[in-house]
Design a protein around this motif. Sequence first.
Motif, PDB file in Angstrom:
ATOM      1  N   TYR A  31      53.546  42.671  74.658  1.00  0.00           N
ATOM      2  CA  TYR A  31      52.172  43.118  74.891  1.00  0.00           C
ATOM      3  C   TYR A  31      51.877  44.387  74.091  1.00  0.00           C
ATOM      4  N   LYS A  32      52.744  45.373  74.198  1.00  0.00           N
ATOM      5  CA  LYS A  32      52.538  46.639  73.480  1.00  0.00           C
ATOM      6  C   LYS A  32      52.566  46.412  71.970  1.00  0.00           C
ATOM      7  N   PHE A  33      53.429  45.508  71.514  1.00  0.00           N
ATOM      8  CA  PHE A  33      53.514  45.201  70.091  1.00  0.00           C
ATOM      9  C   PHE A  33      52.195  44.618  69.594  1.00  0.00           C
ATOM     10  N   VAL A  34      51.636  43.693  70.348  1.00  0.00           N
ATOM     11  CA  VAL A  34      50.374  43.066  69.961  1.00  0.00           C
ATOM     12  C   VAL A  34      49.242  44.088  69.961  1.00  0.00           C
ATOM     13  N   ILE A  35      49.211  44.947  70.958  1.00  0.00           N
ATOM     14  CA  ILE A  35      48.180  45.981  71.008  1.00  0.00           C
ATOM     15  C   ILE A  35      48.302  46.879  69.779  1.00  0.00           C
ATOM     16  N   CYS A  36      49.517  47.231  69.435  1.00  0.00           N
ATOM     17  CA  CYS A  36      49.761  48.045  68.248  1.00  0.00           C
ATOM     18  C   CYS A  36      49.266  47.323  66.996  1.00  0.00           C
ATOM     19  N   LEU A  37      49.633  46.058  66.839  1.00  0.00           N
ATOM     20  CA  LEU A  37      49.200  45.298  65.671  1.00  0.00           C
ATOM     21  C   LEU A  37      47.682  45.193  65.591  1.00  0.00           C
ATOM     22  N   GLU A  51      55.840  49.531  61.625  1.00  0.00           N
ATOM     23  CA  GLU A  51      55.456  50.659  62.477  1.00  0.00           C
ATOM     24  C   GLU A  51      55.390  50.250  63.939  1.00  0.00           C
ATOM     25  N   CYS A  52      54.823  49.093  64.214  1.00  0.00           N
ATOM     26  CA  CYS A  52      54.722  48.642  65.604  1.00  0.00           C
ATOM     27  C   CYS A  52      56.098  48.363  66.184  1.00  0.00           C
ATOM     28  N   VAL A 107      46.658  34.142  66.704  1.00  0.00           N
ATOM     29  CA  VAL A 107      46.021  34.291  65.394  1.00  0.00           C
ATOM     30  C   VAL A 107      46.927  35.072  64.451  1.00  0.00           C
ATOM     31  N   LEU A 108      47.486  36.160  64.946  1.00  0.00           N
ATOM     32  CA  LEU A 108      48.371  36.960  64.102  1.00  0.00           C
ATOM     33  C   LEU A 108      49.551  36.142  63.614  1.00  0.00           C
ATOM     34  N   LEU A 109      50.074  35.313  64.477  1.00  0.00           N
ATOM     35  CA  LEU A 109      51.218  34.514  64.080  1.00  0.00           C
ATOM     36  C   LEU A 109      50.805  33.245  63.350  1.00  0.00           C
ATOM     37  N   GLY A 110      49.511  33.066  63.171  1.00  0.00           N
ATOM     38  CA  GLY A 110      49.029  31.980  62.340  1.00  0.00           C
ATOM     39  C   GLY A 110      49.502  32.132  60.907  1.00  0.00           C
TER      40      GLY A 110
END
Length: 144
Positions: free
Chosen positions: A124-130, A108-109, A16-19
């Motif tokens: 994974y950590k990047f997505v959690i941050c976002l 920031e992420c 979704v984020l990369l949508g």
Amino acid sequence: MTVILKSIIFIGIFAVLLGLVHSFSDDDLDMAVNQCLEDNNISREEYVALMNVTSSEEADDDLEMKYKCALHCLAVALEVVDSNGYVDVELVENHGKLTEDNYVAFTECKEENDYLEDMCEYAYKFVICLQTRIDLNAFNNETD
């Protein structure tokens, strides 16, 4: 919710984020998701079952690596990582203009996670941050 199901939520969130990547058609995005699921031995049924879950449960660092690697696979397929495998905010911007707040969230992420050497863990950590910083509503209004 099982670990498998929670992990697929994060794959869905990432997709979704990369949508926002407007230069990719829905078919291209779907092909990338399918390939990354296949490459990481994740069934389409597992993925589809979670696409309807709208939970922001606390992240689980004990998730199987295959789910984390599927996230990185998607980032590579959508051409938003540099040659070292790290998210490149300028590449994201090349595909679709980010709002100022979302640009800051990506930056920031990136700064918080670029020390990680394992690309699956990094994604994974990047997505959690976002997930905690991004304004998903803004993606609907962002234009090239």
